[in-house]
Motif scaffolding. Structure first.
Motif, mmCIF file in Angstrom:
data_model
loop_
_atom_site.group_PDB
_atom_site.id
_atom_site.type_symbol
_atom_site.label_atom_id
_atom_site.label_comp_id
_atom_site.label_asym_id
_atom_site.label_seq_id
_atom_site.Cartn_x
_atom_site.Cartn_y
_atom_site.Cartn_z
ATOM 1 N N LEU A 47 0.818 -1.212 0.000
ATOM 2 C CA LEU A 47 0.000 0.000 0.000
ATOM 3 C C LEU A 47 0.852 1.264 0.000
ATOM 4 O O LEU A 47 0.545 2.232 -0.708
ATOM 5 C CB LEU A 47 -0.949 -0.003 1.207
ATOM 6 C CG LEU A 47 -2.108 -0.989 1.131
ATOM 7 C CD1 LEU A 47 -2.889 -0.984 2.441
ATOM 8 C CD2 LEU A 47 -3.017 -0.665 -0.028
ATOM 9 N N VAL A 48 1.927 1.254 0.772
ATOM 10 C CA VAL A 48 2.827 2.415 0.792
ATOM 11 C C VAL A 48 3.488 2.591 -0.571
ATOM 12 O O VAL A 48 3.593 3.709 -1.082
ATOM 13 C CB VAL A 48 3.879 2.266 1.915
ATOM 14 C CG1 VAL A 48 4.982 3.296 1.787
ATOM 15 C CG2 VAL A 48 3.209 2.367 3.266
ATOM 16 N N PHE A 49 3.917 1.496 -1.179
ATOM 17 C CA PHE A 49 4.548 1.552 -2.493
ATOM 18 C C PHE A 49 3.588 2.125 -3.543
ATOM 19 O O PHE A 49 3.962 3.011 -4.326
ATOM 20 C CB PHE A 49 5.012 0.156 -2.910
ATOM 21 C CG PHE A 49 5.560 0.100 -4.305
ATOM 22 C CD1 PHE A 49 6.802 0.632 -4.599
ATOM 23 C CD2 PHE A 49 4.820 -0.474 -5.331
ATOM 24 C CE1 PHE A 49 7.312 0.585 -5.891
ATOM 25 C CE2 PHE A 49 5.308 -0.522 -6.617
ATOM 26 C CZ PHE A 49 6.557 0.012 -6.900
ATOM 27 N N VAL A 50 2.364 1.644 -3.563
ATOM 28 C CA VAL A 50 1.387 2.137 -4.534
ATOM 29 C C VAL A 50 1.078 3.609 -4.275
ATOM 30 O O VAL A 50 0.986 4.408 -5.215
ATOM 31 C CB VAL A 50 0.108 1.270 -4.501
ATOM 32 C CG1 VAL A 50 -1.022 1.905 -5.292
ATOM 33 C CG2 VAL A 50 0.403 -0.117 -5.032
ATOM 34 N N THR A 51 0.941 3.989 -3.009
ATOM 35 C CA THR A 51 0.645 5.382 -2.675
ATOM 36 C C THR A 51 1.765 6.306 -3.114
ATOM 37 O O THR A 51 1.520 7.342 -3.755
ATOM 38 C CB THR A 51 0.422 5.529 -1.153
ATOM 39 O OG1 THR A 51 -0.649 4.673 -0.765
ATOM 40 C CG2 THR A 51 0.098 6.959 -0.785
ATOM 41 N N LEU A 52 2.996 5.952 -2.800
ATOM 42 C CA LEU A 52 4.123 6.798 -3.180
ATOM 43 C C LEU A 52 4.314 6.849 -4.696
ATOM 44 O O LEU A 52 4.642 7.894 -5.250
ATOM 45 C CB LEU A 52 5.398 6.310 -2.493
ATOM 46 C CG LEU A 52 5.437 6.488 -0.979
ATOM 47 C CD1 LEU A 52 6.696 5.869 -0.400
ATOM 48 C CD2 LEU A 52 5.316 7.939 -0.593
ATOM 49 N N THR A 53 4.076 5.727 -5.366
ATOM 50 C CA THR A 53 4.192 5.705 -6.821
ATOM 51 C C THR A 53 3.140 6.601 -7.467
ATOM 52 O O THR A 53 3.441 7.392 -8.371
ATOM 53 C CB THR A 53 4.054 4.267 -7.348
ATOM 54 O OG1 THR A 53 5.050 3.451 -6.738
ATOM 55 C CG2 THR A 53 4.206 4.218 -8.852
ATOM 56 N N LEU A 54 1.903 6.510 -7.004
ATOM 57 C CA LEU A 54 0.850 7.354 -7.571
ATOM 58 C C LEU A 54 1.083 8.828 -7.279
ATOM 59 O O LEU A 54 0.827 9.689 -8.133
ATOM 60 C CB LEU A 54 -0.515 6.914 -7.043
ATOM 61 C CG LEU A 54 -1.047 5.601 -7.599
ATOM 62 C CD1 LEU A 54 -2.352 5.227 -6.929
ATOM 63 C CD2 LEU A 54 -1.227 5.702 -9.099
ATOM 64 N N ARG A 55 1.564 9.137 -6.076
ATOM 65 C CA ARG A 55 1.845 10.542 -5.753
ATOM 66 C C ARG A 55 2.946 11.088 -6.652
ATOM 67 O O ARG A 55 2.878 12.226 -7.108
ATOM 68 C CB ARG A 55 2.236 10.677 -4.284
ATOM 69 C CG ARG A 55 1.071 10.482 -3.337
ATOM 70 C CD ARG A 55 1.505 10.572 -1.889
ATOM 71 N NE ARG A 55 1.907 11.906 -1.510
ATOM 72 C CZ ARG A 55 1.067 12.850 -1.093
ATOM 73 N NH1 ARG A 55 -0.207 12.585 -1.000
ATOM 74 N NH2 ARG A 55 1.512 14.035 -0.752
ATOM 75 N N ALA A 56 3.961 10.279 -6.939
ATOM 76 C CA ALA A 56 5.050 10.721 -7.821
ATOM 77 C C ALA A 56 4.553 10.852 -9.251
ATOM 78 O O ALA A 56 4.929 11.795 -9.962
ATOM 79 C CB ALA A 56 6.205 9.736 -7.735
ATOM 80 N N MET A 57 3.736 9.929 -9.707
ATOM 81 C CA MET A 57 3.248 9.988 -11.085
ATOM 82 C C MET A 57 2.302 11.162 -11.305
ATOM 83 O O MET A 57 2.286 11.750 -12.389
ATOM 84 C CB MET A 57 2.520 8.675 -11.421
ATOM 85 C CG MET A 57 3.424 7.489 -11.581
ATOM 86 S SD MET A 57 2.519 5.955 -11.794
ATOM 87 C CE MET A 57 1.775 6.235 -13.372
ATOM 88 N N LEU A 58 1.513 11.508 -10.289
ATOM 89 C CA LEU A 58 0.556 12.594 -10.422
ATOM 90 C C LEU A 58 1.149 13.947 -10.079
ATOM 91 O O LEU A 58 0.494 14.977 -10.246
ATOM 92 C CB LEU A 58 -0.660 12.323 -9.546
ATOM 93 C CG LEU A 58 -1.482 11.091 -9.940
ATOM 94 C CD1 LEU A 58 -2.565 10.811 -8.918
ATOM 95 C CD2 LEU A 58 -2.090 11.290 -11.317
ATOM 96 N N GLY A 59 2.376 13.965 -9.582
ATOM 97 C CA GLY A 59 3.031 15.218 -9.257
ATOM 98 C C GLY A 59 2.482 15.899 -8.020
ATOM 99 O O GLY A 59 2.566 17.119 -7.892
ATOM 100 N N LEU A 60 1.955 15.135 -7.105
ATOM 101 C CA LEU A 60 1.428 15.693 -5.863
ATOM 102 C C LEU A 60 2.589 16.042 -4.938
ATOM 103 O O LEU A 60 3.685 15.488 -5.038
ATOM 104 C CB LEU A 60 0.487 14.700 -5.178
ATOM 105 C CG LEU A 60 -0.747 14.305 -5.999
ATOM 106 C CD1 LEU A 60 -1.515 13.226 -5.289
ATOM 107 C CD2 LEU A 60 -1.625 15.508 -6.266
ATOM 108 N N SER A 61 2.338 16.949 -4.008
ATOM 109 C CA SER A 61 3.400 17.356 -3.101
ATOM 110 C C SER A 61 3.823 16.191 -2.210
ATOM 111 O O SER A 61 3.031 15.314 -1.899
ATOM 112 C CB SER A 61 2.942 18.518 -2.241
ATOM 113 O OG SER A 61 1.879 18.109 -1.418
ATOM 114 N N THR A 62 5.073 16.206 -1.815
ATOM 115 C CA THR A 62 5.580 15.160 -0.946
ATOM 116 C C THR A 62 5.069 15.366 0.473
ATOM 117 O O THR A 62 4.559 16.415 0.828
ATOM 118 C CB THR A 62 7.117 15.127 -0.944
ATOM 119 O OG1 THR A 62 7.561 16.404 -0.533
ATOM 120 C CG2 THR A 62 7.632 14.801 -2.313
ATOM 121 N N ILE A 63 5.280 14.378 1.283
ATOM 122 C CA ILE A 63 4.770 14.416 2.656
ATOM 123 C C ILE A 63 5.515 15.444 3.473
ATOM 124 O O ILE A 63 6.672 15.644 3.397
ATOM 125 C CB ILE A 63 4.874 13.029 3.305
ATOM 126 C CG1 ILE A 63 3.983 12.070 2.541
ATOM 127 C CG2 ILE A 63 4.487 13.066 4.768
ATOM 128 C CD1 ILE A 63 4.093 10.629 2.988
#
Length: 68
Positions: free
Chosen positions: A52-68
């Protein structure tokens, strides 16, 4: 013209929920015996959380969302 419209909409919602529950049950039912042993339960839980963490971080990087 719209007789039974909301009944039909509720029927589709009920169908979606039961289909989703069936998929989840069939996905996680084979993992149930693994939770009887503490060592394998920790490993399976860690694998699920890690995925779940891997998918979340991958999607955030692909969508260009701000980091944590």
């Amino acid at each position: 013209m719209f007789d039974g419209f909301w009944d039909n909409v509720l029927r589709y919602i009920r169908y979606f929920v039961t289909t989703l529950l069936g998929v989840l049950l069939n996905t996680f039912a084979p993992l149930a015996p693994l939770f009887k042993n503490p060592v394998t339960s920790i490993a399976v839980f860690g694998l699920i959380v890690g995925s779940l963490v891997f998918v979340t971080l991958t999607l955030r990087a692909m969508l260009g969302l701000s980091t944590i």
